[in-house]
Design an enzyme around this catalytic site. Structure first.
Site: not given
Lengths: 328, 328
Positions: A56, A218
Site C-alpha cells: 500500500h 487487496h
C-alpha cells in the site's frame, strides 16, 4: 509478471532496506523487525503506530515522521504483521505518554494489533486502539467483518499526528479519533487488479473494456462491474454514493482526498479531481481542503478512490499543521 | 485503453483545472493559458520557468512554489508548448529580477522556449536559458539532437530554485546552472510503453517477457531490448553505465534519484534503490542525498530511471533547502 523485483519472497525486506537507505536522515529500522520508526522522537509525546500488510506504499512507512506516525509496521504483501512485530513497533514508538494503534479494519490486522496491545500492556505500556472502516462500497468483505479500512486512514494519520504533536494526551487523541473515524468515508474504482509478487497473476481479471466499482485494496470484490466509464461518469457515481452516505446538509464543511491506487498516472487523478469538483458544485457543502496523489495504493492496481471527511471543530487546522515525512 | 479521462483532446486542460482545484492555496492558472504560477511570488527574486509537453506529472506544475519553480508551462501530451504560451509563463513569473528558462533537450522545446525568450526580451524582460541533457542512454534520438533531458531536470529545478530563493542574481543562477547540468546523468529502463490518450495504444510493444534499457520519456527507442531482468541485474546495468559516464573517482560526492516512470509501484522503486545501494557500496564515491518517487513520469509507462549528480561547492545544501510545492 512485469515487476522490478528479485525473489518474490524477499520484496518486503528489500523494500524496507531501500526505504531506509533513501530516508536515513529521518527514519531507522528496528533491527530484525519490519518496524520503521522516526529518529527524532519527542519524549512525552503520544506515539502513533500504524501499519498492516505491505503493498500500500507510501502507506504506512512513508508517513512516519514529525507530525504524523511515530512508527509503521509492515507485514508481508497484503498480510497482517504478526503480534510480535506490532509489539516491537509499540515498544520502539512509546515515549512515555502511551501509544495509539491506528488499524485498518481487516480481520487479521484487528486481531494481531489487539494481541500486540495486550502484550504491550503486560509490559507496562499504555496503549489505545482505533479501527478505521471508511470504505462504504460494501458491508463485510473477503477479509473483513464490517466495512474495510482504505485511503481515509491517511486522514486519521495526519490529523491525529498533528494532535499528538500539539501535546494532547493519549486519552484526548483517542477521543478525537473516535469522533473523527465515523466522519470519514471512501469509495473507489478499479480498472485493473493488483498482482501480488508471490502469486504472479492479477487478483481478478477485468476485460479490456471493463472496470469495477468498489474494489478493495487487496482486490476484494466491489459492488458493480461495468463497461469503462468516463472520468465524469465515475465522479458522478462515486460522489453520488458519498452524498447518500453523508446525507449532505447545508453549510457542512468537508476535506477531500483523491487517491491513486498505484498504477494510475497523476494526470488522470487530476482529471478525476476536476470532475469531482464539478459534481460537488451542485451541493450545499464547502470543501475546506483537497489532496490528490498516491497515498494508499494496491501495488500496481489501476484505479482511484475518493474520500470525504466531514469536518468539525479545528480539524482543518490539524490537516494544515506542518508535517515532515517522506510522502506528503 | 484503460484511462480515467473524458475526451482525449481535453486531458491537459482538465488536468490543469484539477491541479489548480487541488492546490488553489498555492498556485493559480494564468487565464486562457496552460501556465501554472505560484501565488506567493517574491518581488526582486529571480524567476524560474520550466515546462514542456504534458504527461510527465508531477513535472512540471507539481514543482511550482516557494524554493523551486515560479511557473510551469504545459503543452499537449508529449508536445512542446507554443512560444506564445511560454511567453505568458515568462510574463507571469518575472518579478523584476529576470527569468531563467529550464528546458529539457527536445528539439521542439528548445525551439519554442528560445522563441519565447526573444519575444520576452523584446518586451524588456531579461531572460536566460538552460538546456538539460542528462540522459546518457543514447546520442541523438527521435525528437532530440544530442542527449535527451529526463529526470535529472528535477535536480536543476530544486537546486536553482533554492539558489534563486537565496537571492542570487539571474547571472549567478545561470552560471550555477551551467556548472550543474554537465554533472547530472540519468539512464532508465522500461517494462511497458506509455499510451498517449489521443493515440489510444502504447508507443511501442514489449512482449510479456521483454523490457528495454534506455527508453525515453516519450517512448523513444532505447539501446537494448532484452528478456526481463531482476532488479539487481537492472541496477548492475544502470549503475555500470553511470560509472563509465562519470568515471567515478576517489572521494567524489554524489546525489541520487530513483524515479518511477508512472505505473511502477513505490515498492519496486524502493527494491531497486536497495539494489543500487548494493552496487554503489563497491565504489569509492559517497552518496550525500537520495530521493525515490515519481518525479518525471511518462504517463502510464512502467519502469524506473536512475540519476546521479556529482556534487561541488554547496550543492547538497541547496538540495536540502526548504521547499513548498505540491510534489516534493
Amino acid at each position: 509478471m512485469k515487476k522490478i523485483i528479485n525473489q518474490p519472497s524477499q520484496v518486503v525486506d528489500e523494500m524496507l532496506k531501500g526505504f531506509v537507505y533513501a530516508n536515513d536522515e529521518r527514519v531507522e529500522r528496528v533491527p530484525e523487525t519490519s518496524v520503521i520508526v522516526r529518529k527524532d522522537k519527542k519524549k512525552g509525546e503520544v506515539a502513533l503506530v500504524s501499519g498492516g500488510g505491505s503493498g500500500h506504499e507510501p502507506a504506512h512507512a512513508g508517513f512516519v515522521g514529525d507530525g504524523m506516525l511515530t512508527a509503521a509496521v509492515s507485514g508481508e504483501v497484503f498480510t497482517s504483521p504478526s503480534p510480535d512485530q506490532v509489539l516491537e513497533g509499540i515498544k520502539a514508538a512509546d515515549q512515555g505518554a502511551g501509544v495509539l494503534l491506528i488499524i485498518k479494519n481487516y480481520t487479521g490486522d484487528v486481531m494481531n494489533f489487539e494481541m500486540a496491545k495486550e502484550l504491550a500492556e503486560a509490559e507496562g505500556i499504555e496503549v489505545e486502539q482505533l479501527v478505521v472502516d471508511d470504505d462504504i462500497a460494501v458491508e463485510d468483505s473477503t477479509h473483513t467483518a464490517g466495512r474495510r479500512g482504505v485511503a481515509g486512514t491517511v486522514i486519521v494519520h495526519k490529523m491525529l499526528g498533528a494532535a499528538a504533536k500539539r501535546g494532547l494526551s493519549l486519552k484526548e487523541v483517542k477521543e478525537l479519533g473516535d469522533k473523527l473515524v465515523p466522519n470519514i468515508k471512501s469509495i473507489g474504482v478499479a480498472m485493473t487488479a493488483a498482482t501480488v509478487p508471490e502469486v504472479g497473476k492479477p487478483g481478478f481479471t477485468l476485460e479490456e473494456n471493463e472496470m469495477e466499482y468498489g474494489v478493495g485494496i487487496h482486490s476484494e470484490p466491489g459492488y458493480h462491474r461495468t463497461s469503462i466509464k468516463s472520468s465524469s461518469e465515475i465522479a458522478t457515481e462515486l460522489v453520488g454514493k458519498l452524498k447518500d452516505a453523508f446525507e449532505f446538509g447545508d453549510n457542512e464543511h468537508y476535506g477531500l482526498l483523491v487517491n491513486g491506487l498505484g498504477a494510475t498516472p497523476l494526470m488522470e487523478q487530476y482529471i478525476f479531481a476536476h470532475d469531482v469538483e464539478k459534481q460537488l458544485e451542485h451541493e450545499p457543502i464547502k470543501i475546506e481542503f483537497k489532496k490528490v496523489g498516491n497515498l494508499m495504493t494496491s501495488l500496481d492496481m489501476n484505479g482511484v478512490s475518493l474520500t470525504l471527511v466531514k469536518l468539525q471543530d479545528d480539524w482543518a487546522d490539524l490537516w494544515y499543521d506542518p508535517v515532515h515525512v517522506t510522502d506528503w
